[in-house]
Design a protein around this motif. Sequence first.
Motif, short mmCIF file in Angstrom:
data_model
loop_
_atom_site.label_atom_id
_atom_site.label_comp_id
_atom_site.label_asym_id
_atom_site.label_seq_id
_atom_site.Cartn_x
_atom_site.Cartn_y
_atom_site.Cartn_z
N CYS A 47 -60.24 -60.51 15.88
CA CYS A 47 -58.81 -60.21 15.97
C CYS A 47 -58.31 -60.64 17.35
O CYS A 47 -59.00 -60.44 18.35
CB CYS A 47 -58.59 -58.73 15.76
N PRO A 48 -57.14 -61.28 17.45
CA PRO A 48 -56.65 -61.76 18.76
C PRO A 48 -56.52 -60.63 19.78
O PRO A 48 -56.13 -59.51 19.43
CB PRO A 48 -55.27 -62.36 18.43
N ALA A 49 -56.85 -60.92 21.01
CA ALA A 49 -56.72 -59.94 22.09
C ALA A 49 -55.25 -59.55 22.25
O ALA A 49 -54.37 -60.40 22.20
CB ALA A 49 -57.27 -60.51 23.39
N GLY A 50 -55.00 -58.26 22.45
CA GLY A 50 -53.64 -57.80 22.69
C GLY A 50 -52.84 -57.51 21.44
O GLY A 50 -51.70 -57.03 21.53
N PHE A 51 -53.40 -57.78 20.24
CA PHE A 51 -52.66 -57.49 19.00
C PHE A 51 -52.60 -55.99 18.79
O PHE A 51 -53.61 -55.30 18.82
CB PHE A 51 -53.36 -58.15 17.82
N LEU A 52 -51.37 -55.46 18.57
CA LEU A 52 -51.16 -54.03 18.46
C LEU A 52 -50.81 -53.56 17.06
O LEU A 52 -50.91 -52.39 16.75
CB LEU A 52 -50.06 -53.58 19.42
N GLY A 53 -50.37 -54.49 16.22
CA GLY A 53 -50.00 -54.12 14.87
C GLY A 53 -48.81 -54.92 14.38
O GLY A 53 -48.37 -55.89 15.01
N PHE A 54 -48.26 -54.49 13.23
CA PHE A 54 -47.10 -55.15 12.63
C PHE A 54 -45.85 -54.29 12.82
O PHE A 54 -45.89 -53.06 12.66
CB PHE A 54 -47.34 -55.40 11.14
N ARG A 83 -47.02 -61.44 26.68
CA ARG A 83 -46.60 -62.77 26.24
C ARG A 83 -47.78 -63.75 26.28
O ARG A 83 -47.93 -64.59 25.38
CB ARG A 83 -45.45 -63.28 27.12
N ALA A 84 -48.62 -63.63 27.32
CA ALA A 84 -49.76 -64.54 27.46
C ALA A 84 -50.72 -64.38 26.28
O ALA A 84 -51.23 -65.36 25.73
CB ALA A 84 -50.49 -64.27 28.78
N GLU A 85 -50.98 -63.13 25.88
CA GLU A 85 -51.87 -62.89 24.74
C GLU A 85 -51.24 -63.37 23.44
O GLU A 85 -51.94 -63.89 22.55
CB GLU A 85 -52.20 -61.40 24.64
N MET A 86 -49.92 -63.26 23.34
CA MET A 86 -49.21 -63.74 22.16
C MET A 86 -49.33 -65.25 22.03
O MET A 86 -49.55 -65.78 20.92
CB MET A 86 -47.74 -63.31 22.22
N VAL A 87 -49.21 -65.96 23.15
CA VAL A 87 -49.32 -67.42 23.14
C VAL A 87 -50.73 -67.85 22.74
O VAL A 87 -50.91 -68.81 21.97
CB VAL A 87 -48.94 -68.00 24.52
N LEU A 88 -51.75 -67.13 23.22
CA LEU A 88 -53.13 -67.47 22.86
C LEU A 88 -53.39 -67.26 21.37
O LEU A 88 -54.28 -67.89 20.78
CB LEU A 88 -54.11 -66.62 23.67
N ALA A 89 -52.59 -66.38 20.76
CA ALA A 89 -52.77 -66.07 19.34
C ALA A 89 -51.90 -66.93 18.44
O ALA A 89 -51.83 -66.67 17.22
CB ALA A 89 -52.46 -64.59 19.10
N LEU A 90 -51.26 -67.96 18.98
CA LEU A 90 -50.36 -68.80 18.18
C LEU A 90 -50.97 -69.32 16.88
O LEU A 90 -50.28 -69.38 15.85
CB LEU A 90 -49.86 -69.99 19.03
N PRO A 91 -52.26 -69.71 16.87
CA PRO A 91 -52.84 -70.19 15.60
C PRO A 91 -52.82 -69.14 14.49
O PRO A 91 -52.91 -69.47 13.31
CB PRO A 91 -54.29 -70.54 15.98
N CYS A 92 -52.68 -67.85 14.86
CA CYS A 92 -52.69 -66.76 13.88
C CYS A 92 -51.28 -66.30 13.51
O CYS A 92 -51.12 -65.44 12.65
CB CYS A 92 -53.46 -65.55 14.42
#
Length: 426
Positions: A263-270, A310-319
């Motif tokens: 699971c991507p780092a920093g993901f908190l939920g929907f 924001r940095a963690e969100m950018v790293l998770a772009l493929p998801c």
Amino acid sequence: MFPSNHQFSSQPRALTVVETTTSMQVDLNETSFNSREEMQNGGFSEVKSIMESSEKLQDDLRMLGMKIKQHEDSIKLLKTQKNKLDDNILDMQVLLGKYHSSSSPIENKDQFHLQSEHEITEQILRHEKSAAGILYQLKTHHGPQASHLSLTKDVMGAVATLGKVDDENLNRLFSEYLGVQTMLAIVCKTFEGVKALETFNKDGCIDKTSGLHGIAASIGRSLDGRFIVICLESLRPYAGDFVADDPQRRLDLLKPRLPNGECPAGFLGFAVNMIHVDSSNLSFVTASGEGLRETLFYNMFSCLQVYRTRAEMVLALPCISEGAVSLDGGIIRSNGVFSLGTREEVDVRFPKTSIMSEELQSYNETEKRMKETRWQKEKLDEDIKRELALLNHAKFNFEIKKQDFVKFLAQSSSYATQHQFQAARR
């Protein structure tokens, strides 16, 4: 006389020679047969030894291969269990409101500034020329009687009044993401309620004396421009499962996964699951049996993901396929569409839930379960490391045994060639 005597005496000598030759031939044949038998027995013994050694090496390779498969299956099962625990931890983080830090202690609930529904109504009334502002002015002046009017009996309220968000930062973020027009959108149960808000004359123009426009005129207001009305029964609802045993009926959405399965780092939920729906609104369902979360909020947020930074969100772009937001103000509207610039303050927010003593007890129980789940995850991590070490050891032994088998095959082939050459010479 002599010739006859000589002829007679020569016959026994000839017989003796024949007997001797025959005897010699028999002895040679027996010796040759015994020699071949001994060689043949020795060859069979050697071949038997080779076959037994080959079978043993193959059995060893087969056993090592089975061990490798067992360790690989164990690792796969352990990782599946770990992913489930990760999902449970994320769900509990959402329940606990731990958006800023996965390990921050619980705050004193008495210090929370509770934004009441009255304050939300005040925010809506400031938009006095909006459709929502006019409706709430009607409620303010006529009280409970307003909900029994034919015009408003099918109206559930403005979007901002139908959900609650505990975290102030998330509240600001969701309000900005939706925009003030959507926050002020009027929600109707059926299409009949939508038609009642605005009528048209024979020329196809809006009848300013009826519907919401007539109400606006009656209180000295004018309703200009467009406004959003949402019809719940016309929305395409969420068609998946719900989180088991969840009184809020949160949607059981698949967590994003990176190519490595993590699971991507920093993901908190929907976002759709971070909206709290009051019990009075939880009981509402459309004619098809869907509630507010799977109709209204799912259509507004869909699978919008929430990240810590924001940095963690950018790293998770493929998801990310349907948008994402981060607690430090990052917004991705959809795949490839980014909102840049400074944050916009929307003056219409969701209210916060009031924290009762029983809810605080539930919070403590959830926090305890989260600690236990994290401990289980740590144990699984140790089990995975141990299985990986055993797998690597088994693979190493397999390679060594495979090399021994290859050498054995080469030696056996050399022996067979030499044996065939010797047999050909005989």
